[in-house]
Design an enzyme around this catalytic site. Sequence first.
Site, mmCIF file in Angstrom:
data_model
loop_
_atom_site.group_PDB
_atom_site.id
_atom_site.type_symbol
_atom_site.label_atom_id
_atom_site.label_comp_id
_atom_site.label_asym_id
_atom_site.label_seq_id
_atom_site.Cartn_x
_atom_site.Cartn_y
_atom_site.Cartn_z
ATOM 1 N N THR A 1 8.523 11.353 -2.680
ATOM 2 C CA THR A 1 7.672 10.639 -1.792
ATOM 3 C C THR A 1 6.380 11.294 -1.306
ATOM 4 O OG1 THR A 1 9.232 10.751 -0.239
ATOM 5 C CG2 THR A 1 9.112 8.681 -1.627
ATOM 6 N N LYS B 1 2.404 10.951 -0.579
ATOM 7 C CA LYS B 1 1.569 11.231 0.880
ATOM 8 C C LYS B 1 0.400 12.251 0.601
ATOM 9 C CE LYS B 1 6.120 10.462 2.905
ATOM 10 N NZ LYS B 1 7.166 11.167 3.123
ATOM 11 N N HIS C 1 19.339 7.032 -5.976
ATOM 12 C CA HIS C 1 18.278 7.960 -5.519
ATOM 13 C C HIS C 1 18.473 9.281 -6.111
ATOM 14 C CE1 HIS C 1 16.333 5.521 -2.446
ATOM 15 N NE2 HIS C 1 17.677 5.067 -2.340
ATOM 16 N N LYS D 1 14.047 21.848 -7.148
ATOM 17 C CA LYS D 1 12.850 21.504 -6.623
ATOM 18 C C LYS D 1 11.933 22.779 -6.584
ATOM 19 C CE LYS D 1 14.149 18.256 -3.312
ATOM 20 N NZ LYS D 1 13.541 16.984 -3.469
ATOM 21 N N LYS E 1 9.215 20.389 1.502
ATOM 22 C CA LYS E 1 10.540 19.332 1.095
ATOM 23 C C LYS E 1 11.704 20.041 1.315
ATOM 24 C CE LYS E 1 8.563 18.955 -3.370
ATOM 25 N NZ LYS E 1 8.312 17.736 -3.660
ATOM 26 N N ARG E 2 12.757 19.282 1.041
ATOM 27 C CA ARG E 2 14.034 20.035 1.178
ATOM 28 C C ARG E 2 14.073 20.997 0.376
ATOM 29 N NH1 ARG E 2 18.296 16.676 -0.326
ATOM 30 N NH2 ARG E 2 16.845 15.472 -1.726
HETATM 31 O O1 9GP Z 1 15.693 13.253 -4.457
HETATM 32 C C1 9GP Z 1 15.449 11.730 -4.220
HETATM 33 C C2 9GP Z 1 13.941 11.924 -4.342
HETATM 34 O O2 9GP Z 1 13.498 12.228 -5.491
HETATM 35 C C3 9GP Z 1 13.410 10.320 -3.989
HETATM 36 O O3 9GP Z 1 12.146 10.275 -3.737
HETATM 37 C C4 9GP Z 1 14.066 9.827 -2.539
HETATM 38 C C5 9GP Z 1 13.915 8.705 -2.105
HETATM 39 O O4 9GP Z 1 14.277 7.694 -3.247
HETATM 40 O O5 9GP Z 1 15.750 10.273 -2.624
HETATM 41 C C6 9GP Z 1 15.845 11.394 -2.912
HETATM 42 N N1 9GP Z 1 17.424 11.570 -2.912
HETATM 43 C C7 9GP Z 1 18.164 11.902 -1.681
HETATM 44 O O6 9GP Z 1 17.687 12.088 -0.897
HETATM 45 C C8 9GP Z 1 19.681 11.578 -2.110
HETATM 46 O O7 9GP Z 1 20.136 11.138 -2.998
#
Ligand code: 9GP
Length: 805
Positions: free
Chosen positions: A654, A658, A358, A552, A546-547
Amino acid sequence: MTKNWKSPKQFVCLFTQKAKILFNEEPAALTPKKVYLVLANLVKDLIYDDWLATEQRYDARQTKQVYYFSIEFLLGRLLDANLMNCGMENMAREGLKELGFDLDAIMPLEADPGLGNGGLGRLAACFIDSLAALQLPGHGCSIRYQYGLFEQHIVDGQQVELPDTWLQDGFPWETKRSDKAVHVRYGGSAYMRPDGKGGLECVHEGYSSVLAIPYDVPVPGYRNHTVNTLRLWQAEYTPDGLFGQGQGGDFRKVLQYRDTTQQISRFLYPDDSTEEGRKLRLMQEYFFVSAGLQSIVRHYRGQHRDLREFDRYVALHINDTHPALLIPELMRILMDEEGMGWEEAWRITVASTSYTNHTIMPEALERWSIPLFQSLLPRVYLIVEELNRRWLAAYRRKFPGREDKAEQVAILWGGQVRMANLAVVGSHSVNGVAELHTKILEESTLHPFYEVYPERFNNKTNGVTHRRWLLESNPPLAALISDTIGTDWIRHPKKLKELLPYRDDPSFQEKLAQVKQDRKDALVRWIQETRGVAVDPHSLFDIQIKRFHMYKRQLLNILHVYSLYLRLLDDPDAVPLPQTFLFGGKAAASYGEAKVVIKLIHTVARLIDQEPRVREKLKVLFLENYNVSLGQRLFPAADVSEQISTASKEASGTGNMKFMMNGAITLGTLDGANVEIHRLVGDENCVIFGLRAEEVQKYYREGGYSSWDLYRQDEEIRRVLDVFQKNPLFSQLYEDLLRRNDEYFVLKDFAAYREAHQEILRRYQDRPGWLRASAVNIAQSGHFSSDRTVSQYARDIWKVKPIRV
Ligand code: 9GP
């Protein structure tokens, strides 16, 4: 037990009985919180029969089942989702009304389980929703953290972390299954000795064991009677954990053991900047993996199946590297407990396991120090060591003399266990989460593995459940869509495309505009009620939620807002229409720079509020404690979706999906899934800016660019950066941008971002054009339903098929 509530009257009757059983009170005497608890228990009753029937059906059909292991499941509230899935929302609403209660006032009383941090955990929650909706036999496996991710408070513009006590009033959806508990072993010593039959066997002695108790949460599908399970494990202290191993008697040791045990399922992501914290994280990872696998194998055995066929009936999924210990743990079970030889156990392990990466951010590709790993998990370590030996030997045969490459693919290297390498070597499938991300994995991050196993690599672009993120979060939009194209899109989200012919229809556009305004008004009311802040509902809502992470680039956003402030000081007509910039998100407790960005946002917000020449046109608001339920208010109200990560850094995103589903226009870089959004909607329906991934990577290879030069050339950048001079708190950001040469290209992309915003304002003023773009985004968003993603996983990776219940 009743299967369905046949009428509001029957609901009232059942509700009254349940209130008696749970609280010995008449409905009228219940507090709103108790009303929630009674209702949640009633809904659980509704689900129970189907839950049992689903399990029986899977067993009777000897169907292959998927187990999705994830350290995070960011569920969000469940009452609304469960009522919707059972098709009982209206009945509950009417029944409660007869009793004098308002369902909409009750639902927000549910705690929002924060068993996750961000995208990874929310994706896992969307996936189990889609698995059940598609009638696929698939379950989640994780930890029942006593405290979720921290609750974010803002004090004097700074983030303060408080414990998230989500379990305080109980969690009505779970069922404790003490009968299904298992033991997980830590510590001691492990060695091999002759087994008397010409082979070797392992001895693991002197360990302590922890009791793992499962709490099962039902996951109902959308009106289809399938109910899968999310199994959350809790660690409990058991006196035999030590005494059973002949270590009793040492009272201090017992107390220490008890404390450590209780820590295991206490917090999500303990601080890993200390050795203690790292140890706890590793204990957590092994804990849920071992407990989960033991229960899967036990169930499998209970079906009297031959373990040599395990991979025919079981698919195990590793979500990011945290559950990668699943690989050596399955080997351990198959060899030590089931007596298999290495080769056979290895074949089964690889054939059953698949892994999703991820992120390419190095800090998330976990590594553990060998001494820590070895002392905590001595038997598992022996397996990893042997696996590493065999893997490197095979690799060196394939690439003789290429020690540089062998170093990259080793599982054990430099005193560390590399979890991503373990996950790739032990899985038959490795996937990225958007096309660009998978390409980067294949060509760069995991390239040496791709050379050996190209057939293992594949892409599965993320998705989000349109049931929660559209149907549940935005009922007026869902109603408008159904009025326009019928309700088939709910089960077949690709059919949202049928909206395309209406994109220029003035009457549809008018209704779409009304829906957006309605959602903006609702958000404004909520902000006023809960935060006491007034927001202009007719301003453009530009949202970044987002975080917080430097890649970001919330920093880019707020620096641009500050530049608008400066421009408005010079010329009150510099900005053609009022804009509200909303931010939300948590920074990791130990992530200093990201926390400074939060402070900067608050500082700029205050400057604007204090300046009459500016505040008519600009508003900045940071909404504290961003979580799933706050997201459900924000996505529907957005005009503009800020997706501005440094190209190549965001694996997928994601939130971008949304927003799109709710008709917002993406303002973004060509990063992660933005690339695919852009391809689907085209340039005229989103605004793309900034460096491309290849350009960013080229700069990295060639040592970057000179941010000082830019600073000297661009007057606006110079003026903007002066904000840092006003407060010594911000010196770190100044250092990052100028002295450390702007690792995330904030200044490099600044001019393009400024222009992209101007383009947004131009388009926003063309109302029919804007509404057309909004409609196109909604119409194309069906592609990003997690139903599509999960079907692809099921078909290509897990090889599981739907089972009707
Ligand atoms: O940072 C990614 C994000 O881009 C992605 O949409 C999400 C789900 O696949 O995973 C995030 N990664 C994490 O939270 C840690 O690897």
